[in-house]
Design a protein around this motif. Structure first.
Motif, mmCIF file in Angstrom:
data_model
loop_
_atom_site.group_PDB
_atom_site.id
_atom_site.type_symbol
_atom_site.label_atom_id
_atom_site.label_comp_id
_atom_site.label_asym_id
_atom_site.label_seq_id
_atom_site.Cartn_x
_atom_site.Cartn_y
_atom_site.Cartn_z
ATOM 1 N N THR A 295 0.839 -1.200 0.000
ATOM 2 C CA THR A 295 0.000 0.000 0.000
ATOM 3 C C THR A 295 0.877 1.254 0.000
ATOM 4 O O THR A 295 0.596 2.247 -0.698
ATOM 5 C CB THR A 295 -0.909 0.005 1.257
ATOM 6 N N ALA B 71 2.043 1.921 -3.329
ATOM 7 C CA ALA B 71 0.977 2.475 -4.163
ATOM 8 C C ALA B 71 0.764 3.955 -3.853
ATOM 9 O O ALA B 71 0.628 4.797 -4.764
ATOM 10 C CB ALA B 71 -0.310 1.677 -3.917
ATOM 11 N N ARG B 72 0.794 4.316 -2.558
ATOM 12 C CA ARG B 72 0.587 5.724 -2.185
ATOM 13 C C ARG B 72 1.707 6.619 -2.744
ATOM 14 O O ARG B 72 1.452 7.705 -3.254
ATOM 15 C CB ARG B 72 0.577 5.861 -0.649
ATOM 16 N N THR C 37 3.618 6.047 -5.300
ATOM 17 C CA THR C 37 3.537 6.166 -6.767
ATOM 18 C C THR C 37 2.363 7.066 -7.162
ATOM 19 O O THR C 37 2.425 7.775 -8.168
ATOM 20 C CB THR C 37 3.370 4.770 -7.427
ATOM 21 N N ALA C 38 1.297 7.014 -6.340
ATOM 22 C CA ALA C 38 0.148 7.871 -6.665
ATOM 23 C C ALA C 38 0.541 9.339 -6.470
ATOM 24 O O ALA C 38 0.192 10.211 -7.270
ATOM 25 C CB ALA C 38 -1.031 7.507 -5.771
ATOM 26 N N GLU C 39 1.331 9.593 -5.422
ATOM 27 C CA GLU C 39 1.720 10.984 -5.141
ATOM 28 C C GLU C 39 2.721 11.506 -6.170
ATOM 29 O O GLU C 39 2.671 12.662 -6.581
ATOM 30 C CB GLU C 39 2.347 11.062 -3.737
ATOM 31 N N ARG C 40 3.641 10.614 -6.583
ATOM 32 C CA ARG C 40 4.661 11.022 -7.571
ATOM 33 C C ARG C 40 4.658 10.031 -8.728
ATOM 34 O O ARG C 40 5.525 9.143 -8.825
ATOM 35 C CB ARG C 40 6.048 11.046 -6.917
ATOM 36 N N PRO C 41 3.711 10.168 -9.666
ATOM 37 C CA PRO C 41 3.646 9.196 -10.763
ATOM 38 C C PRO C 41 4.865 9.283 -11.674
ATOM 39 O O PRO C 41 5.140 8.351 -12.439
ATOM 40 C CB PRO C 41 2.358 9.587 -11.515
ATOM 41 N N ASP D 195 7.275 -4.386 -10.752
ATOM 42 C CA ASP D 195 6.198 -3.816 -9.952
ATOM 43 C C ASP D 195 6.545 -4.091 -8.491
ATOM 44 O O ASP D 195 6.433 -5.234 -8.010
ATOM 45 C CB ASP D 195 4.885 -4.486 -10.369
#
Ligand SMILES: Cc1cc2nc3c(=O)[nH]c(=O)nc-3n(C[C@H](O)[C@H](O)[C@H](O)COP(=O)(O)O)c2cc1C
Length: 828
Positions: free
Chosen positions: A61, A64-65, A67-71, A247
């Motif tokens: 998680t 994921a967070r 990567t979501a914040e800094r794609p 991944d």
């Protein structure tokens, strides 16, 4: 060049080059050794957090967070701590850039926190430590330099161990005890050598592991040695799966499944080349970061590529896996880290003390050169063009020194030994000044025998010659200044006329020397010369004393060691130490009682430095007291040791109390006391200039001291053969320095040792008997150009040894050896 010398030369040459780099590496290594702790302290809210009741997010998680914040980023590494107070650390690159950034992450929210304060600085320090922050980084010149410095450190440690190997290696104090009372060069050397002993193992460890990052061949070799296999290949990049980026979240899920949710203290996931992700999971309570299970997981398929639990890791592989932890000491726990920190910080100490020793050595060499210029063999000034010759007959260098000063004062004068005065010279020269000491019992110094005989037996016509004589002597001997007077009579009888009457010098009579200088001034000498007085006495600390002959039927003999208080002192093998003795307190008490003088500490201090007449009565005039004369002892050690070592036999005065000099050094002065002393250069007893010259060393009793100095010098320089003939009482009690002599024989510095014991039935009784049984050794060595050294007692030994040598070699050879400086004596 001897092995020792070669090792030493390389040691200091590397020291002034690689030593500087190592100082930098030591300090920077220390600075980063507690990097995490420093950052944690400096960055509350970034490196350490207060999570309240929030629990850390599961790692997938968290990924994921982030990567979501800094794609836009590509995660290269993520470190997650079990402790929610510790921020997670993410290292990433942006897009396809190779530049990496490192940020802290709140493990409970996944929020990327600011940059840690001081992080950039510590990174620079680390780059300096690893490759001096030079261009090319790990593949550049900087890495080569630090690698070479690490190799040098191994050399320093091992060669330093060899060079400082103490004489009593089993005595732990010789290795580890630091005597801070030392000063100057001795202190630098003690700091360098003793602290070097303390940190030696740590340096070998950090250098041995540091090479891991410098040289591939070293890494592969150590790995092969410890794991028994070839260089380990990383689990190969799995390119069978579809090409793409790993991944991390998927890999981490796979990791959790494989480890069944085991609670690790810290998990580090690193994206490797290709699609593999490597997990290093530190076990709870692990001593260091590599106490960890290792897994490699395909970041596309989630397949386990390799699984190496810590528990199944053999020792060799553990060492290989933990090289970094060993390097920084963490392998041995917190204590190991602290020890490595402290020892790294001491690195500059070696560079600094090494440089100080180097400069002290240069100064010493310059001083020795100056000394050599003042007292070379042969002439000073040009005798061929000189209008005045100043000839000296000297045994222990005093007359020679005064002759050189005289020649320097008089324009057109040259100094030379009387042995160099031939008939032709005497026939031409118009003015001759002779400075002559008396030796033996009213005899000439060894090298002046030939001149004395020529003057007595076949004197040339010297009616053209004007001359003067300065006669050196000591009123304690019955034939005071006898040889000086003999020269005066001989020259006068040969027709020469006196410039002025002979001047007698009793020991160091400054008035007599001033009179000589006045007479010289009348002859046109310079009067602006610096004072002719000898170097003043200086403080020497009594640092060691032990009995050499317990149980002996002879007088007690002591090994005494003194170190100069005011920095390094110079001397050569063969030189003498003059010490100012002090009166035994019982003599002072008796004098005070006899004279009725009030007994005060000041009065005692004054009296203990004076000659105290035995017949003193009340009303005694203290102004008539004369100071005690100095006492002389042959030095047994060489200057490189930094200390003067003596062998002294304790003797008794007529009143039954300990003798003045020996009593003071062997018992009166407490250990640690400062004794007034100075070195008396004795060029007539120095080692041969050419170290290849064979030596025959002959002596008895304490005379071993003067001979040991030559052996110790030869052990340092290497050179020709050296035979020792030495006599004492009994091998069970009087075999001074036996262990060291055996060692010298093993190393080849001592070719052979022939002893004579006067208190056992077998074997030669006295040293002259030992010589008489070794005719071949003596004749072969003399034929090979040997110089003979005799040291020890005048009475009983010197005369008999001379006669024995003369019986073997013939009188003419003995005289030739004496005249040419190949027969040297330090007798007393
Ligand atoms: C073993 C020995 C024997 C000596 N014999 C005499 C002597 O018979 N008469 C004398 O006046 N001085 C004698 N002296 C004293 C020296 O002549 C005196 O110390 C002198 O300054 C030494 O000078 P040098 O260093 O040039 O040899 C003797 C000294 C020693 C050590």
């Amino acid at each position: 060049m001897s092995t020792r010398n070669l090792l030493f030369q390389i040691h200091w040459f590397l020291g002034i080059t690689a030593g500087l780099v190592l100082a930098v590496m030591g300090v920077t290594g220390a600075a980063i050794s507690f990097e995490h702790e420093i950052l944690a302290l400096a960055n509350p809210g970034i490196v350490t957090l207060d999570p309240g009741h929030r629990a850390p997010l599961p790692a997938p998680t968290l990924v994921a967070r982030i990567t979501a914040e800094r794609p836009d980023i590509r995660i290269g590494r993520l470190i997650v701590e079990h402790d929610p107070h510790q921020a997670a650390i993410v290292t990433y690159s942006i897009g396809d850039s190779k530049t990496r950034e490192r940020r802290y992450v709140d493990p409970t929210t996944g929020a990327i926190l600011g940059e840690a304060r001081g992080g950039a600085l510590l990174e620079t320090v680390e780059n300096i430590h690893r490759w001096l922050a030079l261009p090319g980084k790990g593949n550049g010149i900087g890495r080569q330099i630090t690698g070479f410095a690490a190799l040098s450190l191994i050399y320093f440690a091992l060669s330093g161990l060899y060079l400082r190997w103490p004489r009593r290696p089993l005595d732990w104090r010789a290795w580890f005890v630091l005597d801070l009372r030392r000063t100057g060069r001795n202190l630098y050397r003690a700091l360098h050598a003793v602290i070097g002993g303390w940190v030696l193992v740590f340096y070998l460890i950090s250098a041995g592991t540091g090479l891991w990052w410098s040289y591939g061949w070293y890494r592969d070799g150590v790995r092969a040695l410890l794991t028994g296999g070839a260089a380990e290949a990383r689990p190969h990049a799995d390119r069978t799966a579809k090409e793409g980026r790993p991944d991390l979240a998927l890999a981490w899920q796979s990791f959790d499944r494989a480890t069944r949710g085991h609670a690790y203290e810290q998990v580090t996931a690193t994206a490797r080349e290709g699609v593999n992700v490597q997990f290093r999971a530190k076990l709870p309570g692990g001593r260091h970061d590599r106490v960890a299970d290792d897994l490699t997981i395909n970041g596309v398929t989630g397949a386990i590529i390799a699984n190496k639990p810590y528990a199944a890791r053999p020792l060799g592989e553990d060492v290989v896996a933990s090289v970094f932890e060993i390097h920084r000491g963490a392998y041995f726990g917190l204590i190991g880290r602290i020890a490595m920190l402290v020892t790294s910080l001491t690195m500059p100490l070696f560079t600094i003390t090494g440089f100080l020793l180097y400069f002290a050595r240069r100064r010493r060499k310059a001083a020795l050169a100056a000394l050599a210029a003042l007292a070379p063999e042969g002439m000073s000034g040009d005798a061929a063009t000189a209008t005045t010759l100043v000839a000296y007959a000297s045994q222990t260098g005093t007359a020679e020194r005064i002759a050189r000063l005289t020649a320097q004062a008089l324009p057109g004068a040259a100094a030379l030994p009387v042995a160099a005065l031939d008939r032709a010279m005497l026939g031409q020269i118009e003015r001759l000044l002779v400075i002559a000491s008396t030796y033996g019992e009213g005899e000439p110094p060894d090298r002046a025998r030939g001149f004395a005989r020529m003057l007595a037996e076949t004197p040339p016509d010297l009616s053209h010659l004007h001359y003067a004589v300065l006669a050196l002597g000591d009123r304690e001997y019955p034939d005071f200044c006898a040889f000086g007077h003999r020269i005066d009579h001989g020259l006068h009888a040969a027709g020469a006329s006196r410039l002025f009457d002979p001047i007698e010098v009793d020991v160091e009579d400054a008035d007599a020397l001033r009179l000589w200088q006045q007479e010289l001034a009348a002859l046109g000498a310079r009067t602006d010369q610096a004072d002719w007085a000898r170097t003043p006495m200086a403080g020497w600390r009594l640092v060691e004393r032990h009995l050499l002959n317990p149980g002996s039927s002879g007088g007690p003999c002591w090994h005494v060691a003194l170190e100069p208080v005011d920095g390094p002192a110079e001397w050569a093998a063969g030189d003498i130490l003059e010490i100012l003795p002090r009166q035994d307190h019982r003599r002072v008490t008796a004098f005070l009682a006899a004279t009725g003088i009030p007994d005060t500490a000041e009065m005692r201090a004054r009296l203990s430095g004076c000659i105290l007449p035995a017949n003193a009565r009340p009303g005694f005039d203290l102004d008539t007291l004369r100071p005690l004369a100095h006492r002389e002892y042959s030095i047994a050690s060489i200057a490189e040791s930094g200390r003067v070592e003596l062998i002294i036999r304790e003797c008794r005065g007529p009143d039954g109390l300990p003798g003045l000099g020996s009593g003071w050094l062997c018992g009166g002065a407490p250990l640690g006391a400062v004794v007034q002393a100075r070195v008396h250069p004795n060029p007539g007893f120095h080692s041969p200039e050419n170290i290849a010259t064979p030596m025959i060393l002959i002596g008895n009793g304490t005379g071993l001291a003067g001979l040991m100095a030559h052996l110790r010098y030869r052990a340092r320089t290497g050179g020709g053969t050296a035979w020792l003939f030495w006599g004492e009482r009994h091998p069970d009690h009087d075999d001074f320095h036996a262990a060291e002599r055996t060692e010298l024989a093993c190393t080849g510095a001592l070719t052979g040792c022939v002893t004579a014991w006067s208190r056992i039935e077998t074997g030669p009784r006295y040293v002259q008997h030992a010589i008489a049984r070794s005719i071949d050794i003596i004749t072969d060595a003399v034929a090979a150009g040997a110089t003979l050294y005799v040291c020890g007692s005048l009475k009983g030994m010197a005369g008999d040894v001379h006669q024995t040598l003369a019986a073997i070699l013939g009188d003419a050879t003995m005289e030739e050896l004496a005249t040419t400086g190949r027969y040297r004596r330090d007798i007393y």
